[in-house]
Design a protein around this motif. Sequence first.
Motif, mmCIF file in Angstrom:
data_model
loop_
_atom_site.group_PDB
_atom_site.id
_atom_site.type_symbol
_atom_site.label_atom_id
_atom_site.label_comp_id
_atom_site.label_asym_id
_atom_site.label_seq_id
_atom_site.Cartn_x
_atom_site.Cartn_y
_atom_site.Cartn_z
ATOM 1 N N PHE A 31 0.900 -1.159 -0.098
ATOM 2 C CA PHE A 31 0.001 -0.009 -0.075
ATOM 3 C C PHE A 31 0.819 1.287 0.166
ATOM 4 C CE2 PHE A 31 -2.881 2.996 2.222
ATOM 5 C CZ PHE A 31 -3.834 3.146 1.247
ATOM 6 N N GLU A 32 0.384 2.160 -0.845
ATOM 7 C CA GLU A 32 1.277 3.787 -0.827
ATOM 8 C C GLU A 32 1.111 4.646 0.113
ATOM 9 O OE1 GLU A 32 -2.447 3.900 -3.326
ATOM 10 O OE2 GLU A 32 -0.982 2.175 -3.087
ATOM 11 N N GLY A 33 -0.099 4.327 0.928
ATOM 12 C CA GLY A 33 -0.516 5.201 2.003
ATOM 13 C C GLY A 33 -1.603 5.832 1.945
ATOM 14 N N SER A 34 -2.588 6.320 2.843
ATOM 15 C CA SER A 34 -3.617 6.935 2.882
ATOM 16 C C SER A 34 -3.515 8.250 2.609
ATOM 17 C CB SER A 34 -4.519 6.451 3.996
ATOM 18 O OG SER A 34 -4.951 5.342 4.067
ATOM 19 N N PRO A 35 -4.464 9.241 2.093
ATOM 20 C CA PRO A 35 -4.223 10.588 2.156
ATOM 21 C C PRO A 35 -3.953 11.172 3.864
ATOM 22 C CG PRO A 35 -5.955 10.043 0.735
ATOM 23 C CD PRO A 35 -5.707 8.715 1.660
ATOM 24 N N LYS A 36 -4.812 10.762 4.599
ATOM 25 C CA LYS A 36 -4.543 11.454 6.059
ATOM 26 C C LYS A 36 -4.937 10.383 6.904
ATOM 27 C CE LYS A 36 -6.776 15.212 8.570
ATOM 28 N NZ LYS A 36 -7.837 16.089 8.748
ATOM 29 N N TYR A 37 -4.212 10.474 8.204
ATOM 30 C CA TYR A 37 -4.167 9.424 9.384
ATOM 31 C C TYR A 37 -4.476 10.463 10.463
ATOM 32 C CZ TYR A 37 -1.936 5.953 6.333
ATOM 33 O OH TYR A 37 -1.313 5.296 5.326
ATOM 34 N N LYS A 38 -5.731 9.987 11.148
ATOM 35 C CA LYS A 38 -6.301 10.625 12.281
ATOM 36 C C LYS A 38 -5.224 10.224 13.431
ATOM 37 C CE LYS A 38 -10.474 12.349 11.043
ATOM 38 N NZ LYS A 38 -11.399 11.576 11.452
ATOM 39 N N LYS A 39 -5.055 11.172 14.358
ATOM 40 C CA LYS A 39 -4.295 11.080 15.358
ATOM 41 C C LYS A 39 -4.942 10.183 16.499
ATOM 42 C CE LYS A 39 -1.156 15.139 15.301
ATOM 43 N NZ LYS A 39 -0.452 16.102 15.984
ATOM 44 N N VAL A 40 -4.271 9.127 17.396
ATOM 45 C CA VAL A 40 -4.764 8.562 18.356
ATOM 46 C C VAL A 40 -3.786 8.517 19.485
ATOM 47 C CG1 VAL A 40 -6.479 7.153 16.967
ATOM 48 C CG2 VAL A 40 -4.169 6.157 17.495
ATOM 49 N N ASN A 41 -4.052 8.410 20.595
ATOM 50 C CA ASN A 41 -2.976 8.166 21.665
ATOM 51 C C ASN A 41 -3.212 7.107 22.460
ATOM 52 O OD1 ASN A 41 -1.002 8.712 23.452
ATOM 53 N ND2 ASN A 41 -2.111 10.300 24.601
ATOM 54 N N THR A 42 -2.713 6.060 22.384
ATOM 55 C CA THR A 42 -2.736 4.820 23.373
ATOM 56 C C THR A 42 -1.506 4.480 24.158
ATOM 57 O OG1 THR A 42 -1.952 3.453 21.579
ATOM 58 C CG2 THR A 42 -4.265 3.728 21.393
ATOM 59 N N PHE A 43 -0.752 5.496 24.375
ATOM 60 C CA PHE A 43 0.406 5.396 25.241
ATOM 61 C C PHE A 43 0.624 6.408 26.371
ATOM 62 C CE2 PHE A 43 5.063 6.143 26.148
ATOM 63 C CZ PHE A 43 5.411 4.549 26.306
ATOM 64 N N ASN A 44 0.550 5.859 27.544
ATOM 65 C CA ASN A 44 0.820 6.751 28.683
ATOM 66 C C ASN A 44 2.247 6.698 29.390
ATOM 67 O OD1 ASN A 44 0.723 7.793 31.411
ATOM 68 N ND2 ASN A 44 -1.371 6.961 31.820
ATOM 69 N N LYS A 45 3.110 7.368 29.069
ATOM 70 C CA LYS A 45 4.361 7.295 29.674
ATOM 71 C C LYS A 45 4.661 7.259 31.049
ATOM 72 C CE LYS A 45 5.132 12.680 29.580
ATOM 73 N NZ LYS A 45 6.033 13.625 28.667
ATOM 74 N N GLU A 46 3.628 7.754 31.823
ATOM 75 C CA GLU A 46 3.779 7.667 33.358
ATOM 76 C C GLU A 46 3.761 6.216 33.770
ATOM 77 O OE1 GLU A 46 4.525 10.279 35.190
ATOM 78 O OE2 GLU A 46 4.360 11.585 33.291
ATOM 79 N N LEU A 47 3.093 5.195 33.193
ATOM 80 C CA LEU A 47 3.217 3.959 33.672
ATOM 81 C C LEU A 47 4.433 3.280 33.924
ATOM 82 C CD1 LEU A 47 1.338 1.502 34.260
ATOM 83 C CD2 LEU A 47 1.170 0.901 31.667
ATOM 84 N N ALA A 48 5.374 3.833 33.077
ATOM 85 C CA ALA A 48 6.609 3.182 33.131
ATOM 86 C C ALA A 48 7.279 3.711 34.492
ATOM 87 C CB ALA A 48 7.541 3.227 31.926
ATOM 88 N N ASN A 49 6.880 4.738 34.763
ATOM 89 C CA ASN A 49 7.528 5.516 36.118
ATOM 90 C C ASN A 49 7.269 5.084 37.288
ATOM 91 O OD1 ASN A 49 9.058 7.289 34.181
ATOM 92 N ND2 ASN A 49 7.386 8.834 34.181
ATOM 93 N N VAL A 50 6.091 4.267 37.484
ATOM 94 C CA VAL A 50 5.561 3.616 38.448
ATOM 95 C C VAL A 50 6.431 2.428 38.835
ATOM 96 C CG1 VAL A 50 3.709 2.616 39.842
ATOM 97 C CG2 VAL A 50 3.239 4.317 38.048
ATOM 98 N N SER A 51 6.902 2.482 39.878
ATOM 99 C CA SER A 51 7.939 1.481 40.318
ATOM 100 C C SER A 51 7.226 0.072 40.534
ATOM 101 C CB SER A 51 8.797 1.860 41.642
ATOM 102 O OG SER A 51 7.987 1.590 42.877
ATOM 103 N N ILE A 52 8.237 -1.185 40.300
ATOM 104 C CA ILE A 52 7.751 -2.521 40.443
ATOM 105 C C ILE A 52 7.454 -2.625 41.863
ATOM 106 C CG2 ILE A 52 8.332 -4.770 40.246
ATOM 107 C CD1 ILE A 52 10.066 -4.123 37.695
ATOM 108 N N ASP A 53 8.127 -1.918 42.780
ATOM 109 C CA ASP A 53 7.641 -2.186 44.043
ATOM 110 C C ASP A 53 6.163 -1.892 44.454
ATOM 111 O OD1 ASP A 53 10.103 -3.484 44.783
ATOM 112 O OD2 ASP A 53 10.973 -1.558 45.537
ATOM 113 N N VAL A 54 5.782 -0.584 44.037
ATOM 114 C CA VAL A 54 4.482 -0.361 44.231
ATOM 115 C C VAL A 54 3.468 -1.082 43.396
ATOM 116 C CG1 VAL A 54 2.692 1.695 43.381
ATOM 117 C CG2 VAL A 54 5.380 2.289 44.121
#
Length: 440
Positions: free
Chosen positions: A94-117
């Motif tokens: 596929f050569e690509g669509s004219p436009k792609y909508k933005k979606v956000n499925t990543f929360n960078k804060e999750l990795a900052n919560v310690s394994i101990d917590v």
Amino acid sequence: MKYEKFFELAKQAGIQDAELYIRKSYSLSFSLFHGEVDNYSSNNGFSVAARGLVNGKFGSASCDVWTEEKAKYLVKEIVSNAKINENEDPAFIFEGSPKYKKVNTFNKELANVSIDVKLEKLHELEKAIKEYDEKITEVAGVEYNEISENVILMNSKGLKLNQKSNYYVYIGQAVAKLGEQVKSGYDLYLDNDYSKFDVKKLAEKVGKAVVSQLGGEACESATYKAVLSPEVVSAFMNFYIGSADAEEVQKKSSLFIGKLNEKVASSKVTIEDRPLDKTLFARNFDDEGVATYNKPIIKGGKLMTYLYNLTTAAKDGVQTTGNAARGGGKMSISPFYLAFKPGKKTQEQLFEEVGNGVYITDVSGLHAGMNPQSGNFSLQSTGFLIKDGKKDRGLDIITVSGNLMDVFKDIIEVGNDVKVFTSGCSCPSVMIKKIAVSGK
């Protein structure tokens, strides 16, 4: 830039168009049993799936490390596989669509919560489940799972797409006993925002799931009016919407053959594929690089569309619906987030409308007990009697039977109690005219 060598080598080898699907992942998992950690794992994953067109035929190969030697290996395998490919279906990069909508499925804060917590919360969950009710004899296990993923799709036509996602799941399972009767039950919490997790709420759900089953017995065998729980609706819906897969239609193995733009369900039924909604399952491109979009599959009971990838769309002379999904070494078709449109009535109001009937909370053995050609099913189930408009005693050792198409045609009301499932769908309870129950 490190992947450019692959495309250079592919061109030199006579591959007309080539594609790389790169998946980088991180997974964390641990569980407790009787207060002790009985399982712990932490893994980083990497995989590359490569495809290429040679004289109109697809060749494919994969690897789990990336070096120049691996790039050479992929090119060689693609050419070799394409030469023995006897599939006559049309093939596309596929050569690509004219436009792609933005979606956000990543929360960078999750990795900052310690394994101990995260581990401490697991201990709290185990303790809270055990203390929920004296009839709970054992916490069979509590578990934490976390997945982070980065998908990159790039090809020789200049397309380059990237999506990051992550989520975590807390799971609790308990065993309860009343007299000689022993029951087990579980529940889970899924999100990517760690601050939303509530130990007490999940413990209550787990405790209620198991304790509420105690004291049940089989009902009389008969045909009953019924309310189906979100869990049961989810199980049925995933199987039902599988018939909208264009490949299954083209293979003559779908329940929806020849039913496009026809009524296939009750007018109360609207089921949509909503990949652009703000959920953990959001996707703005499918596995061929086509832009996704929200669409009704069934609207007011009417079948609006089949789901397509590029190949099946070309065979039917239509546009792809952006539902290509990689699986089992081939490009398949899948919805990304199935949403059953809720109604306005609470589950309690559905019970009131039933009057006397059954509330089915779980079905098991769907793939063995469902005939995919006819839609007929016979499934071991659990649930409750509905008596005088209220949820009554539990039902133990029953079997429900019927036809999948009839279930969706027989929906009278749809509840507002939407539940989201890890399979990538959301469903409310529904009330149906009838279901056959085999009991005593």
